[in-house]
Design a protein around this motif. Structure first.
Motif, PDB file in Angstrom:
ATOM      1  N   ASP A  21       0.826  -1.211   0.000  1.00  0.00           N
ATOM      2  CA  ASP A  21       0.000   0.000   0.000  1.00  0.00           C
ATOM      3  C   ASP A  21       0.863   1.264   0.000  1.00  0.00           C
ATOM      4  OD1 ASP A  21       0.857   0.535   2.620  1.00  0.00           O
ATOM      5  OD2 ASP A  21      -0.922  -0.359   3.536  1.00  0.00           O
TER       6      ASP A  21
ATOM      7  N   HIS B 103       0.103  -6.296   2.045  1.00  0.00           N
ATOM      8  CA  HIS B 103      -1.176  -6.978   2.221  1.00  0.00           C
ATOM      9  C   HIS B 103      -1.096  -8.303   1.466  1.00  0.00           C
ATOM     10  CE1 HIS B 103      -3.440  -3.223   3.536  1.00  0.00           C
ATOM     11  NE2 HIS B 103      -2.262  -2.772   3.140  1.00  0.00           N
TER      12      HIS B 103
ATOM     13  N   TYR C 288      -6.211 -13.020   5.437  1.00  0.00           N
ATOM     14  CA  TYR C 288      -5.796 -11.694   4.954  1.00  0.00           C
ATOM     15  C   TYR C 288      -4.890 -11.073   6.003  1.00  0.00           C
ATOM     16  CZ  TYR C 288      -6.254  -6.701   3.806  1.00  0.00           C
ATOM     17  OH  TYR C 288      -6.003  -5.371   3.522  1.00  0.00           O
TER      18      TYR C 288
ATOM     19  N   TYR D   7     -11.731 -14.165   5.470  1.00  0.00           N
ATOM     20  CA  TYR D   7     -12.841 -13.808   4.585  1.00  0.00           C
ATOM     21  C   TYR D   7     -13.391 -15.071   3.935  1.00  0.00           C
ATOM     22  CZ  TYR D   7     -11.864  -8.808   4.918  1.00  0.00           C
ATOM     23  OH  TYR D   7     -11.716  -7.521   5.377  1.00  0.00           O
TER      24      TYR D   7
ATOM     25  N   LEU E  20      -7.292  -8.669  -4.056  1.00  0.00           N
ATOM     26  CA  LEU E  20      -6.989  -7.396  -3.405  1.00  0.00           C
ATOM     27  C   LEU E  20      -7.008  -6.294  -4.452  1.00  0.00           C
ATOM     28  CD1 LEU E  20      -4.006  -8.431  -1.073  1.00  0.00           C
ATOM     29  CD2 LEU E  20      -6.404  -8.161  -0.442  1.00  0.00           C
TER      30      LEU E  20
ATOM     31  N   SER F  70      -4.763   2.889  -0.502  1.00  0.00           N
ATOM     32  CA  SER F  70      -5.070   1.810   0.436  1.00  0.00           C
ATOM     33  C   SER F  70      -5.454   0.553  -0.340  1.00  0.00           C
ATOM     34  CB  SER F  70      -6.200   2.230   1.383  1.00  0.00           C
ATOM     35  OG  SER F  70      -7.398   2.487   0.652  1.00  0.00           O
TER      36      SER F  70
ATOM     37  N   ARG G 275      -7.869  -3.099  -0.264  1.00  0.00           N
ATOM     38  CA  ARG G 275      -9.041  -3.748   0.314  1.00  0.00           C
ATOM     39  C   ARG G 275      -9.272  -5.100  -0.343  1.00  0.00           C
ATOM     40  NH1 ARG G 275      -8.180  -0.186   3.210  1.00  0.00           N
ATOM     41  NH2 ARG G 275      -9.583   1.408   4.102  1.00  0.00           N
TER      42      ARG G 275
ATOM     43  N   SER H 246     -11.682  -7.724  -2.158  1.00  0.00           N
ATOM     44  CA  SER H 246     -12.842  -7.686  -3.046  1.00  0.00           C
ATOM     45  C   SER H 246     -13.291  -9.109  -3.358  1.00  0.00           C
ATOM     46  CB  SER H 246     -12.491  -6.960  -4.347  1.00  0.00           C
ATOM     47  OG  SER H 246     -13.557  -7.009  -5.264  1.00  0.00           O
TER      48      SER H 246
ATOM     49  N   GLN I 144     -16.164 -10.582   5.327  1.00  0.00           N
ATOM     50  CA  GLN I 144     -15.351 -10.904   6.501  1.00  0.00           C
ATOM     51  C   GLN I 144     -16.001 -12.032   7.291  1.00  0.00           C
ATOM     52  OE1 GLN I 144     -13.998  -7.444   8.527  1.00  0.00           O
ATOM     53  NE2 GLN I 144     -12.856  -8.568  10.077  1.00  0.00           N
TER      54      GLN I 144
END
Length: 281
Positions: free
Chosen positions: A204, A210, A222, A237, A247, A254, A256, A258, A262
């Motif tokens: 990031d 990540h 994750y 997840y 990701l 940032s 996240r 996808s 969670q």
């Protein structure tokens, strides 16, 4: 080498009459460690003296010495001068265990096999008690992914995602190395993974890594690790469609997850009505 072994043997012989007083056992928590991860040894001391004892060193001498050497016959590794262990109190007839990270006291950046022996000195310094010799190894692991990162205000680092098999299970590690010297700074085990799906890795805007990896066919781990090699978080997840989760970057840099929701593996799964034919009011 012969001199060190003779020294240990002499101490062992000197303490023979008092062998029943203290029993020392030291063993690694596992036989193989990835370069950079904590090399933890479990030290257990049994007190058979019939009275409570307190093992305590001085500013110059510690009550515990750990002798470490490569298994290739080279000279013993020099112990850090800061290896002065905190006092340890043991009640009569009891045993106390402590975890000791050898990386705090030795340079273990080199792969190879090692031998370790713990030597405990009695409070009066008249006797010493030795553990048996323990073997462990430092390995590089199987490389899967790597990338150099340029975190703001810090030296460049190199992330590496590695795999190591332990007890017939694949474990995923995230390792951080100094980008210039290649020396491992830290490594952390993020969990078991299924190797037929390659982890997805993204760095990031702040330089943290990540990593999304398959833990089961439907559940993904994750992990986020910062440039110092410290794991910031580990979440799970569950995939929500036929496609695999991934990701993605956001405009602010940032990252996240996808394609998944969670999931908390510690919570029991919600169950429906016991009788599936019953329709609630």
């Amino acid at each position: 080498m012969k001199r060190i072994l003779s020294y240990l043997f002499l101490l062992f012989v000197v303490s023979l009459p008092a062998l029943a007083q203290l029993f020392v056992r030291m063993e690694p928590i596992k036989k193989q460690f990835i370069s950079g991860e904590p090399v933890q040894m479990r030290l257990t001391i049994s007190n058979n003296t019939g009275r409570p004892i307190k093992l305590q060193g001085t500013d110059r001498v510690s009550w515990l010495d750990i002798h470490l050497e490569n298994n290739d016959g080279s000279v013993p590794l020099p112990q850090s001068r800061f290896a002065n262990f905190p006092p340890l109190s043991i009640p009569a007839g009891k045993q106390v265990s402590r975890l000791i990270n050898l990386r705090h006291f030795y340079d273990l950046s080199r792969d190879g096999s090692y031998k370790a022996v713990a030597l405990v000195h009695s409070p009066d310094r008249r006797s010493s008690y030795s553990s048996s010799k323990q073997l462990f190894s430092i390995v590089s692991g199987m490389p899967i992914w790597s990338q150099v990162a340029m975190p703001q205000g810090q030296r460049p680092c190199k992330y590496a995602v590695l795999s190591m098999t332990n007890r017939q299970r694949n474990h995923l590690y995230i390792q951080v190395r100094d980008a210039e010297t290649g020396v491992p700074l830290n490594a952390t085990n993020v969990g078991e993974w299924l190797s037929f799906f390659d982890p997805v890795c993204r760095v990031d805007a702040h330089g943290s890594l990540h990593t999304l990896f398959m833990a089961t066919p439907t559940i993904f781990g994750y992990a986020i690790v910062n440039p110092n090699g410290v794991r910031k978080s580990l979440q799970y997840y569950k995939r929500i469609s036929g496609t695999l989760p991934t990701l993605v970057y956001f405009p602010n840099g940032s990252v996240r997850v996808s394609g998944a929701i969670q999931f908390d593996p510690t919570k029991p799964a919600q169950q429906g009505p016991k009788d599936a034919t019953v329709i609630p009011d």
